[in-house]
Structure formats: structure tokens, C-alpha cells
Design an enzyme around this catalytic site. Structure first.
Site, PDB file in Angstrom:
ATOM      1  N   GLU A 326       0.848  -1.200   0.000  1.00  9.50           N
ATOM      2  CA  GLU A 326       0.000   0.000   0.000  1.00  9.50           C
ATOM      3  C   GLU A 326       0.889   1.258   0.000  1.00  9.50           C
ATOM      4  O   GLU A 326       0.719   2.133  -0.820  1.00  9.50           O
ATOM      5  CB  GLU A 326      -0.898  -0.018   1.243  1.00  9.50           C
ATOM      6  CG  GLU A 326      -1.821   1.183   1.322  1.00  9.50           C
ATOM      7  CD  GLU A 326      -2.446   1.357   2.702  1.00  9.50           C
ATOM      8  OE1 GLU A 326      -2.057   0.632   3.633  1.00  9.50           O
ATOM      9  OE2 GLU A 326      -3.298   2.244   2.852  1.00  9.50           O
ATOM     10  N   HIS A 327       1.792   1.336   0.954  1.00 10.61           N
ATOM     11  CA  HIS A 327       2.703   2.484   1.038  1.00 10.61           C
ATOM     12  C   HIS A 327       4.130   2.027   0.788  1.00 10.61           C
ATOM     13  O   HIS A 327       4.604   1.107   1.456  1.00 10.61           O
ATOM     14  CB  HIS A 327       2.642   3.134   2.416  1.00 10.61           C
ATOM     15  CG  HIS A 327       1.300   3.685   2.773  1.00 10.61           C
ATOM     16  ND1 HIS A 327       0.481   3.085   3.697  1.00 10.61           N
ATOM     17  CD2 HIS A 327       0.632   4.763   2.318  1.00 10.61           C
ATOM     18  CE1 HIS A 327      -0.638   3.783   3.801  1.00 10.61           C
ATOM     19  NE2 HIS A 327      -0.576   4.806   2.972  1.00 10.61           N
TER      20      HIS A 327
END
Lengths: 347, 347
Positions: A326-327
Site C-alpha cells: 500500500e505504502h
């Protein structure tokens, strides 16, 4: 004191490393059933169902769900000046970045006499879910409401769980005002998603639901799709993958990992590095930095399924693609090498 | 002979008209259960489960699922010259339109020293579902594979149910080759989606699944999300909303309605018009045009939940927004009026 430590895994077998990089699966039969029941209740009893669920889950009875204009105005006073300035600065930056991404309409003649064009139209009515809990996620308000503001949505409604005294954190209200949010409702959990999807006496249904949430909120968003309301995406637990080499500042790497770990007990943070010395130094820094963190108790849980992988530089892009985080955070002496190789990541 | 007739509804009550505009709800508990079982079977038994399901549902046993190079080449001969030319022309047009939509990367400095940028990256591995049945949907191959081709996906795999002799319609294979599709598999239904999601001995899993399908395929795509594979969107039955006034050619309107009605027994076609005479003439034309249609038996079913609404011109944009159609067709003397007012429609 040695609780805040990332396990360090080292192997030259790509298959073995890949096997570490799985996140816990998220198929929860009973969550699905509970959420289905919440939808049924809200469909049948409307606001009363929402009131009862709010009492049960947020420990407060609310006759009216919508934050009043008075409460909105009061938030201007209640947020301290420094935080207000930071929120305004963030708003400016996020606005600029999204404004630059506004899509353009095109019009072309694909063959003589056949004109094809696109027309971008804002979604009329937007529901934004902002999780509650100890951290007021005004940043999420900014990141979701600003694109709607730029697009020109006619109605942007924020839903967030009330605190036990029936209020909403003023920083959330301040951010909402700043972004032109039209309505804020003190409703959280699956019941908020059900209310946005079905509509109740006090809440009109929305066209599309945005925002993160726990497994009940995520399941509710999935069920919203089946009832004709669109969603952004089903959000899993928060996660970060940091790629760092010996040129990285270990304190920065540690801070990036901790920032994600404090999101929730189910958060996952992974450090990918070719440098064993850095891995050890990051662990040391995590201990130092986490010593006084107010959310240390959360980190103590999420660190249990977090880890550092030491791997050859050449393998790192493939591993990052396999995990598809996600990040993604890259702190290396050759960021371009990783950027070129990494094709799967959120932001 | 008077079976192919749209019911004509006329009322001045907006609320009443809106109540007509609901599509049938699609919550099917047993579909969900059957699809969950198919996923379990494919997970456990891989290709063998797919073989058994293909025998059961498509009435053919296949040892190998992938279309061979020989079959691909043979399709060049089997499709007639005129159709091949039409497919090539369609490919050119679709390519031009999508190429013009390629998104650009941006890079801006939101505040001194803070550079924010975007980088568009193609999805590596794409699965495209092409429904089987009597109509070979080579148009869907074109519309889904061309954007992947332009984006530069590394692997584009098409899945489509085999015919009873174990072959795939050559027009589908011809279109697939034209768009640079890498693999075509003779697998349909929820088992195709399960195979793309989970992977089997012969099929590697994909990153994202695209394409329309029946309620089993749609449910399978929803379940794919829960297992970490992305989807385009959950497709419902096909539908069209035609807005026409007295300047429209009734035969064109009738043809547009029939073209959608022949998709499937669950298709829905709606004509919105302010002109009662046009409504009657369209019904007459539908009878004429449908007389010799090979899929007349499908139309006889789908026409049952299709209808014409006669409403004031001023109300039509709001009604169209309320229905938010998949396909919108406007045939009027003042198309701009409708385009400006309509904010909810697929294409």
C-alpha cells in the site's frame, strides 16, 4: 524494553523470501454475517437501528446524527493555532497536487464522420468514512474531500464515529469545513456504511463511498456494491514497505516503520534492505523512538507480524512487486534503480 | 406477432416515474454459495476441478485448456474476409480512441523543496473474461485487450467458454491475435475466474480481472477481490436507455433497443421520450425489425421488463440520472440539452 524489534530474516532463496511476504488472509465468514444483519436492521428500522448500534458500539445515544453548525463553528476555537496552520498547509499542498491531476476531456475523429469524445463528470453525492478511535484522522478528510471539492461534487458527507460524549474531534470538523464538506454525521462502523447505502430518515443515500476502515467497514463497503452503491476500494489493514540501503538515515527508516505500525494492531511494516548493519541500527532506533510514543501499546502488537528482510539489491524490486505494498518508501543512494523496477505499489 | 412491444407508461408524477425505473435487485444467496464451492474445488484440485466443471457446464472434456498456436493460425482462414476487415477497422478505431486517453504523468512542487509526482504503470498480468453463448463477443476482446496493449501489460490472457466441440469461435481468436493477446484459455464461468484468481497447474494467476459475464461470473469476480485479485467492476445485466424526440428516426431507435434486448433474457431497454407518437412508431418498427432476428426468442423475454416512458422534456435528464444507465443513446433535435443535464451514465 526489547519488545519493539523487527525480526530479521535473511536468505538467498527467492522462493523462501516470497513466502515471508504474504499478508494474513482476510476471509471472515462471521464478519460478513454480522454486517448483513446490520444492513437488514438499518433497512428495516432506519435511524432507530443506527441509534441502537451507536449506543451498543460507541456507548452514546444520539437523537440527531448530523454535526450542527454551532459545533462546526466551535471547532474553529477548539483546535490550537499551530495545528490549524498545519492543516491549512496540508490542504494547500493536497489541493495543488490533485488539481494538477484533473483529467482533460478528449475529442478525436477515429474515422471520417465518427467523432469520439470523453466528458468527465463529478460524482454527485459522496460519502466519506473517517475511522474513529484515538487518532483523529483529519488527514484522511483532506485527502478524500479535496478531490471531491476539485471535481465539483454537489454533496460531500463525512461519517465518523462519535466519541463517548457524543462529539466529534474538532480537528476533523476543522478539516471538513476547510474542504467544503457539506455534512458531517456522528455515525461509525458498518452502520454508517449501511446508512449511506440505504438512506434513513436523517441521512440520504450517496452515490459512492470512500475511505478506510476496519474489517466491518470494509465488509460493509463490499455489501454496498451489491446494493448498487459504488466504493473506492476494499481497504485492508495499513501497511508500509521501506526499501533502504546504507546511505539511509536509520532514524528516518525507523520513524517511517513506526508511523505505520501505530495505525493498528493489524498493521504490517516491512523493511527490505541489502545492508545487514542498517537492519540492526534501524532496530536500535525503533527502540529509542518508540520509548515515549503514546501508541506504543499498538506498536507492540503490530510489530509481531512485521519484519526486516535482508536480500541482494537485485532481488529487491521483484520482492517489492510480489508484496505490492500500500505504502512504499525508498531511502537509498540509487532511488531510480528501484523506481524503474517497481511496478506494483499504492503510493 | 405482437409480442415485441414495449409497454408504454405515461404519468406526470416524477415519483411514480422513478418507481418504474428500478432494475431488478441482484442479491442471490445461492449463487454466492455455489461460487464459493467452485473456488474451493479449484483451490483443492486445480486443473482437474476446472476439467470437471467444464464437462458439467460446457459439455466437453479438455485435457489442455490453452488454445494452441495452430488453432490461432487456423482462425485467420476461418473468419470470412468481410468480417476480418470489420474487426480490423474496429481495432483501429478503438485503438485511436484509447491511445488519445493515455494518462500523462505530472510533477509539481507543492511547496519549496516538496516535489510531488505521479507515475502511471501498466498492470503486469491481465485476465479478460469473454462470455460464451451463441454470440461471439469479439468486440469485447477488442475493447478490453486494446487498453492493455496500449498500457503495455506483460501478459494478457483471455478466458472464454469452449463450444461443445472444444473449440473457440474463430472471430474471438482473430480479434485476440490482432490485439496482441498472449494466451487464450477455453474456460468459462466462475471456474475461469477462480482459475485466474488462484492459479492452477496450467494457468498462472493474474493481477486484475476484466470483462462482463452472467451472475455466476460476477459473483466470482466479487469473491476474487476477497482473495487479493482486483476486478474492473461488477457487471450487471446489459441495459440501454434511449432518449429520443420527434426528430429521431423510429427505426434507429428500435434498432438500438433491440440490439440491447438480444443480449440476454435479463437485459433491460428503456425509451424515454416526450413524444407519444414516436413511442408508438418505435413499437411498430420493433415488430418489423425483430421479425427475422435470429435471437428473437431472447428478445421475447427481455422485452417483458422493458418499457417506454413518456415524460416532459424537462424531466428527462433527472430521470436519466436516477436510472444511471450503462448505455445511453440520445437521438434528439437538441442533444446538448440532455448532455448538459445528464451526469450519471456509463457510456
Amino acid at each position: 524494553m526489547d519488545k519493539i524489534q523487527m525480526k530479521i530474516l535473511e536468505t538467498t532463496s527467492l522462493t523462501e523470501i516470497k513466502s515471508y511476504l504474504n499478508r494474513p488472509s482476510n476471509m471472515q465468514e462471521d464478519v460478513s454475517k454480522i454486517v448483513r444483519e446490520i444492513f437488514e436492521q438499518v433497512k428495516e428500522k432506519g435511524d432507530n437501528a443506527v441509534r441502537e448500534l451507536t449506543l451498543k458500539l460507541d456507548k452514546v445515544w444520539l437523537d440527531e446524527f448530523q454535526v450542527t453548525e454551532k459545533e462546526m463553528l466551535a471547532s474553529m476555537e477548539e483546535v490550537d493555532t499551530e495545528l490549524k496552520a498545519a492543516i491549512r498547509q496540508a490542504k494547500e499542498n493536497i489541493y495543488k497536487f490533485h488539481k494538477a491531476q484533473s483529467p482533460a476531456n478528449i475529442s478525436i475523429e477515429t474515422m471520417p464522420g465518427v467523432k469520439c469524445w470523453t466528458r468527465w463528470v463529478a460524482i454527485d453525492e459522496i460519502g466519506i468514512y473517517i475511522p474513529g478511535g484515538t487518532a483523529p484522522l483529519f488527514s484522511t478528510v483532506l485527502m478524500l474531500a479535496i478531490p471531491a471539492l476539485i471535481a465539483g461534487s454537489k454533496r460531500v458527507a463525512v461519517f465518523t464515529p462519535p466519541r463517548q460524549d457524543g462529539s466529534v474531534h474538532p480537528a476533523i470538523l476543522y478539516a471538513a469545513q476547510l474542504c467544503g464538506v457539506h455534512e458531517v454525521y456522528k455515525i461509525g462502523g458498518a452502520q454508517a456504511v449501511a446508512a449511506m447505502t440505504l438512506g434513513t430518515e436523517q441521512i440520504s443515500k450517496v452515490d459512492k463511498i470512500f475511505g478506510p476502515g476496519n474489517s466491518y467497514v470494509t465488509e460493509a463497503k463490499m455489501q454496498a456494491i451489491l446494493r448498487g452503491v459504488a466504493i473506492d476500494l476494499p481497504a485492508g489493514p495499513s501497511e508500509v514497505l521501506v526499501i533502504a540501503d546504507k546511505t539511509a538515515d536509520p532514524a528516518f527508516v525507523a520513524a517511517d516503520l513506526l508511523a505505520q505500525l501505530e495505525h493498528g494492531a493489524d498493521s504490517q511494516a516491512i523493511l527490505l534492505t541489502s545492508d545487514a548493519a542498517l537492519a540492526l541500527e534501524v532496530n536500535r532506533q525503533m527502540q529509542v523512538l518508540s520509548a515515549n510514543l503514546p501508541r506504543r501499546n499498538v506498536i507492540e502488537k503490530s510489530i509481531l507480524h512485521s519484519f526486516t528482510i535482508i536480500a541482494k539489491k537485485e532481488l529487491i524490486p521483484e520482492l517489492a512487486n510480489h508484496y505490492a505494498t500500500e505504502h512504499l518508501i525508498i531511502q537509498t543512494g540509487n532511488n531510480e534503480f528501484y523506481l524503474e523496477g517497481i511496478r506494483h505499489a499504492g503510493s
